[in-house]
Motif scaffolding. Sequence first.
Motif, PDB file in Angstrom:
ATOM      1  N   ILE A 106       4.996   1.681 -18.037  1.00 57.58           N
ATOM      2  CA  ILE A 106       4.110   1.177 -16.996  1.00 57.58           C
ATOM      3  C   ILE A 106       4.443  -0.256 -16.633  1.00 57.58           C
ATOM      4  O   ILE A 106       4.348  -0.660 -15.483  1.00 57.58           O
ATOM      5  N   THR A 107       4.895  -1.035 -17.588  1.00 53.92           N
ATOM      6  CA  THR A 107       5.205  -2.445 -17.319  1.00 53.92           C
ATOM      7  C   THR A 107       6.411  -2.595 -16.414  1.00 53.92           C
ATOM      8  O   THR A 107       6.549  -3.610 -15.744  1.00 53.92           O
ATOM      9  N   ASP A 108       7.300  -1.599 -16.340  1.00 52.99           N
ATOM     10  CA  ASP A 108       8.497  -1.685 -15.509  1.00 52.99           C
ATOM     11  C   ASP A 108       8.256  -1.187 -14.089  1.00 52.99           C
ATOM     12  O   ASP A 108       9.135  -1.298 -13.247  1.00 52.99           O
ATOM     13  N   ARG A 109       7.110  -0.638 -13.810  1.00 55.01           N
ATOM     14  CA  ARG A 109       6.837  -0.096 -12.484  1.00 55.01           C
ATOM     15  C   ARG A 109       6.376  -1.215 -11.553  1.00 55.01           C
ATOM     16  O   ARG A 109       5.671  -2.131 -11.972  1.00 55.01           O
ATOM     17  N   PRO A 110       6.736  -1.122 -10.267  1.00 57.96           N
ATOM     18  CA  PRO A 110       6.291  -2.162  -9.332  1.00 57.96           C
ATOM     19  C   PRO A 110       4.792  -2.032  -9.073  1.00 57.96           C
ATOM     20  O   PRO A 110       4.251  -0.930  -9.032  1.00 57.96           O
ATOM     21  N   THR A 111       4.150  -3.161  -8.913  1.00 57.38           N
ATOM     22  CA  THR A 111       2.720  -3.136  -8.612  1.00 57.38           C
ATOM     23  C   THR A 111       2.536  -3.016  -7.107  1.00 57.38           C
ATOM     24  O   THR A 111       3.276  -3.612  -6.323  1.00 57.38           O
ATOM     25  N   ARG A 112       1.541  -2.245  -6.709  1.00 55.28           N
ATOM     26  CA  ARG A 112       1.273  -2.027  -5.304  1.00 55.28           C
ATOM     27  C   ARG A 112      -0.127  -2.542  -4.988  1.00 55.28           C
ATOM     28  O   ARG A 112      -1.006  -2.567  -5.852  1.00 55.28           O
ATOM     29  N   ALA A 113      -0.317  -2.912  -3.741  1.00 54.58           N
ATOM     30  CA  ALA A 113      -1.618  -3.435  -3.332  1.00 54.58           C
ATOM     31  C   ALA A 113      -2.643  -2.319  -3.325  1.00 54.58           C
ATOM     32  O   ALA A 113      -2.369  -1.194  -2.906  1.00 54.58           O
ATOM     33  N   VAL A 122      -2.735   0.896  -0.651  1.00 50.66           N
ATOM     34  CA  VAL A 122      -2.703   0.654   0.789  1.00 50.66           C
ATOM     35  C   VAL A 122      -1.290   0.830   1.296  1.00 50.66           C
ATOM     36  O   VAL A 122      -0.320   0.810   0.534  1.00 50.66           O
ATOM     37  N   SER A 123      -1.158   1.005   2.596  1.00 50.34           N
ATOM     38  CA  SER A 123       0.154   1.201   3.196  1.00 50.34           C
ATOM     39  C   SER A 123       0.958  -0.095   3.147  1.00 50.34           C
ATOM     40  O   SER A 123       0.448  -1.154   2.791  1.00 50.34           O
ATOM     41  N   ALA A 124       2.225   0.000   3.532  1.00 46.97           N
ATOM     42  CA  ALA A 124       3.090  -1.182   3.516  1.00 46.97           C
ATOM     43  C   ALA A 124       2.591  -2.250   4.469  1.00 46.97           C
ATOM     44  O   ALA A 124       2.802  -3.442   4.253  1.00 46.97           O
ATOM     45  N   GLY A 125       1.898  -1.844   5.517  1.00 47.16           N
ATOM     46  CA  GLY A 125       1.345  -2.814   6.464  1.00 47.16           C
ATOM     47  C   GLY A 125       0.086  -3.503   5.959  1.00 47.16           C
ATOM     48  O   GLY A 125      -0.396  -4.439   6.591  1.00 47.16           O
ATOM     49  N   GLY A 126      -0.490  -3.029   4.859  1.00 52.47           N
ATOM     50  CA  GLY A 126      -1.674  -3.643   4.281  1.00 52.47           C
ATOM     51  C   GLY A 126      -2.958  -3.031   4.753  1.00 52.47           C
ATOM     52  O   GLY A 126      -4.043  -3.560   4.453  1.00 52.47           O
ATOM     53  N   ASP A 127      -2.929  -1.897   5.470  1.00 56.22           N
ATOM     54  CA  ASP A 127      -4.161  -1.256   5.937  1.00 56.22           C
ATOM     55  C   ASP A 127      -4.565  -0.159   4.956  1.00 56.22           C
ATOM     56  O   ASP A 127      -3.754   0.661   4.534  1.00 56.22           O
ATOM     57  N   CYS A 128      -5.878  -0.142   4.616  1.00 56.81           N
ATOM     58  CA  CYS A 128      -6.407   0.911   3.736  1.00 56.81           C
ATOM     59  C   CYS A 128      -6.574   2.182   4.565  1.00 56.81           C
ATOM     60  O   CYS A 128      -7.169   2.164   5.639  1.00 56.81           O
ATOM     61  N   GLY A 129      -6.061   3.293   4.053  1.00 59.67           N
ATOM     62  CA  GLY A 129      -6.164   4.556   4.756  1.00 59.67           C
ATOM     63  C   GLY A 129      -7.547   5.171   4.708  1.00 59.67           C
ATOM     64  O   GLY A 129      -7.851   6.070   5.481  1.00 59.67           O
ATOM     65  N   MET A 130      -8.391   4.719   3.804  1.00 61.42           N
ATOM     66  CA  MET A 130      -9.744   5.290   3.664  1.00 61.42           C
ATOM     67  C   MET A 130     -10.764   4.545   4.538  1.00 61.42           C
ATOM     68  O   MET A 130     -11.465   5.161   5.308  1.00 61.42           O
ATOM     69  N   GLY A 132     -10.003   1.462   6.303  1.00 62.05           N
ATOM     70  CA  GLY A 132      -9.397   0.694   7.384  1.00 62.05           C
ATOM     71  C   GLY A 132      -9.385  -0.807   7.157  1.00 62.05           C
ATOM     72  O   GLY A 132      -8.982  -1.552   8.039  1.00 62.05           O
ATOM     73  N   ALA A 133      -9.793  -1.258   5.996  1.00 63.80           N
ATOM     74  CA  ALA A 133      -9.795  -2.696   5.714  1.00 63.80           C
ATOM     75  C   ALA A 133      -8.379  -3.221   5.581  1.00 63.80           C
ATOM     76  O   ALA A 133      -7.471  -2.512   5.162  1.00 63.80           O
ATOM     77  N   GLN A 134      -8.196  -4.478   5.961  1.00 65.04           N
ATOM     78  CA  GLN A 134      -6.890  -5.153   5.844  1.00 65.04           C
ATOM     79  C   GLN A 134      -6.822  -5.810   4.470  1.00 65.04           C
ATOM     80  O   GLN A 134      -7.666  -6.622   4.116  1.00 65.04           O
ATOM     81  N   VAL A 135      -5.822  -5.443   3.685  1.00 61.50           N
ATOM     82  CA  VAL A 135      -5.639  -6.002   2.352  1.00 61.50           C
ATOM     83  C   VAL A 135      -4.374  -6.851   2.378  1.00 61.50           C
ATOM     84  O   VAL A 135      -3.338  -6.404   2.843  1.00 61.50           O
ATOM     85  N   VAL A 136      -4.488  -8.066   1.891  1.00 58.88           N
ATOM     86  CA  VAL A 136      -3.358  -9.003   1.933  1.00 58.88           C
ATOM     87  C   VAL A 136      -2.560  -8.888   0.667  1.00 58.88           C
ATOM     88  O   VAL A 136      -2.938  -8.674  -0.389  1.00 58.88           O
TER      89      VAL A 136
END
Length: 136
Positions: A106-113, A122-130, A132-136
């Motif tokens: 688990i420590t070697d896996r990339p962290t995702r937003a 969240v998607s690569a653009g930072g939008d939550c699919g559920m 719709g909030a913008q996550v930075v």
Amino acid sequence: MKIVSSQDWRDAIRFDAPVLVAEVVPGEATRCVACGTDGPLYERTELWAVKHRHPKHHGGFVRFYCEVHKPAAPPPPPAPTIEARRARAASAPKERRAPSLKPTPITDRPTRAMCPDCFVEVSAGGDCGMCGAQVV
């Protein structure tokens, strides 16, 4: 749509094995299929039910026979000889093992937003699919 056959007394009978009709289905006296409609009525304790295979219906079909017309039960299949078992074992493909794959720690896996409200990635653009909030 899935089409299934209903569960009934005929499902409990083995193929090509004569069984007394009184043991599988109660009812009134009836006729043997081989004697025909002009034949005598037999009590259910005197008739044999035999389930035959059918080319288009996997459940087969059941016929009632008197003692005179009852088909013989098929003989059991012969037991395989030692030579046949050895030949089958020799011709069987050898089992190959796949190389063991080690899971990524688990420590070697990339962290995702993650969305702080929905707890989904969240998607690569930072939008939550559920939500719709913008996550930075």
